[in-house]
Design an enzyme around this catalytic site. Sequence first.
Site, mmCIF file in Angstrom:
data_model
loop_
_atom_site.group_PDB
_atom_site.id
_atom_site.type_symbol
_atom_site.label_atom_id
_atom_site.label_comp_id
_atom_site.label_asym_id
_atom_site.label_seq_id
_atom_site.Cartn_x
_atom_site.Cartn_y
_atom_site.Cartn_z
ATOM 1 N N HIS A 51 0.893 -1.148 0.000
ATOM 2 C CA HIS A 51 0.000 0.000 0.000
ATOM 3 C C HIS A 51 0.934 1.200 0.000
ATOM 4 O O HIS A 51 2.095 1.108 0.434
ATOM 5 C CB HIS A 51 -0.866 0.038 1.269
ATOM 6 C CG HIS A 51 -1.823 -1.094 1.356
ATOM 7 N ND1 HIS A 51 -1.786 -2.023 2.377
ATOM 8 C CD2 HIS A 51 -2.831 -1.480 0.551
ATOM 9 C CE1 HIS A 51 -2.742 -2.898 2.206
ATOM 10 N NE2 HIS A 51 -3.388 -2.598 1.101
ATOM 11 N N ASP A 54 2.375 1.556 3.271
ATOM 12 C CA ASP A 54 3.356 0.531 3.683
ATOM 13 C C ASP A 54 4.740 1.009 3.229
ATOM 14 O O ASP A 54 5.735 0.826 3.913
ATOM 15 C CB ASP A 54 3.068 -0.811 2.962
ATOM 16 C CG ASP A 54 1.775 -1.469 3.429
ATOM 17 O OD1 ASP A 54 1.477 -1.373 4.641
ATOM 18 O OD2 ASP A 54 1.073 -2.051 2.594
HETATM 19 C C1 XLS Z 1 -8.437 -6.728 -0.687
HETATM 20 C C2 XLS Z 1 -7.176 -6.071 -1.095
HETATM 21 C C3 XLS Z 1 -6.382 -5.790 0.068
HETATM 22 C C4 XLS Z 1 -5.094 -5.143 -0.204
HETATM 23 C C5 XLS Z 1 -4.886 -4.485 -1.530
HETATM 24 O O1 XLS Z 1 -8.500 -7.968 -0.756
HETATM 25 O O2 XLS Z 1 -6.392 -6.941 -1.878
HETATM 26 O O3 XLS Z 1 -6.158 -6.998 0.722
HETATM 27 O O4 XLS Z 1 -5.069 -4.240 0.799
HETATM 28 O O5 XLS Z 1 -5.470 -3.245 -1.546
#
Ligand code: XLS
Length: 346
Positions: A51, A54
């Site tokens: 993210h 992150d």
């Molecule tokens: C939902 C998404 C989440 C991650 C990616 O499943 O994949 O898990 O945060 O945004």
Amino acid sequence: MSKKRDYTFSYGPWNFSEGQDPYGPPTRPVQTFDWKLDQLKGLGYDAMMFHDDDAVPELDGKSHKQIRKEAKALHRRLKDAGIAAEIVAPRLWFSPNTIDGAYTSNDPKHRKYAVERSLQCIDIANELDCGLIVLWLAREGTYVRESKSGRRSVELIVEAIDKMLGHDKKIRIAIEPKPNEPMDVAYIPTIGHALAVAQLCSDPKRVGALIETAHCILAGLDPSDEIDFACTFGKLWSLHLNDQNGLKFDQDKPFGSVNLRSAFDQVRTLERNKYGSRGECVAFDVHPFRTTKIEHWAKHLENSRRTFLHLVEKARSFDEKAAQALVKDRNYADLDQMVLEHLLGK
Ligand code: XLS
Ligand code: MG
């Protein structure tokens, strides 16, 4: 047929979660990012998903210059460790500015925040030498359906994506559809909706999709069909394999944990579409069980990858010729039994 090692695997820091759920506190302490990064190669993985926050923690309070500096430093660490950044996703579901959605919020200031944060996410991705942004449209939905217009919401999502495509001429965007949670009902719930949105964007060839097993199941759809559908358009650019036991909260269970046959079908479909041969990664968007002890913290990632590789062998050793003969004879009963016995090692 591609060899086993053609697959590259990734996970995100969030996949080492601490076990909290809506009814109980964490059962494991927060692990450091360094620890999560250090596990990666040893587990047989090659890349990490991020993210935006992150990659650059607490980014909302930082200057753009500081954000790029920290992203650059992270890129150096990843490069030294031989780890690629697979995707970067703007986390548009934590901030008070996204309480009523991000791109589809009823508050124009919040929509502006969401777009600006998404453009910044692209800048972070560029510093990480990553060309793929994932949009999990977590809060693009409603608790009360009359609070938003579905058509207006699609238009706002397209407008936001177009701003991202205009911000960087190379970036590609993968929409990760999900039909509900955390919303009561979400917009863009399936791969069909995601690819339809892509067609409305200013540069459709740069807008594709990420499929997650559990999200397909929550939509009542077959994950391998969704994979085939996206591959028909050449638009499956990332993948979150996991499993889900029925229509309830998103469980992010280890791959194959609930439905081994469906997991086999997903792998057989990936093989048939040569997924991975264009550099796409297999990510396991899985979480440890709340009961998992610290010493077993990585088991869900290790086991998901093991199951996947076993199923690659099962897909490659499946007697496709014999199967096609049964199809030709419309002898689906024996085809059904053939698949089961193949999986049973008979
Ligand atoms: C939902 C998404 C989440 C991650 C990616 O499943 O994949 O898990 O945060 O945004
Ligand atoms: Mg996911």
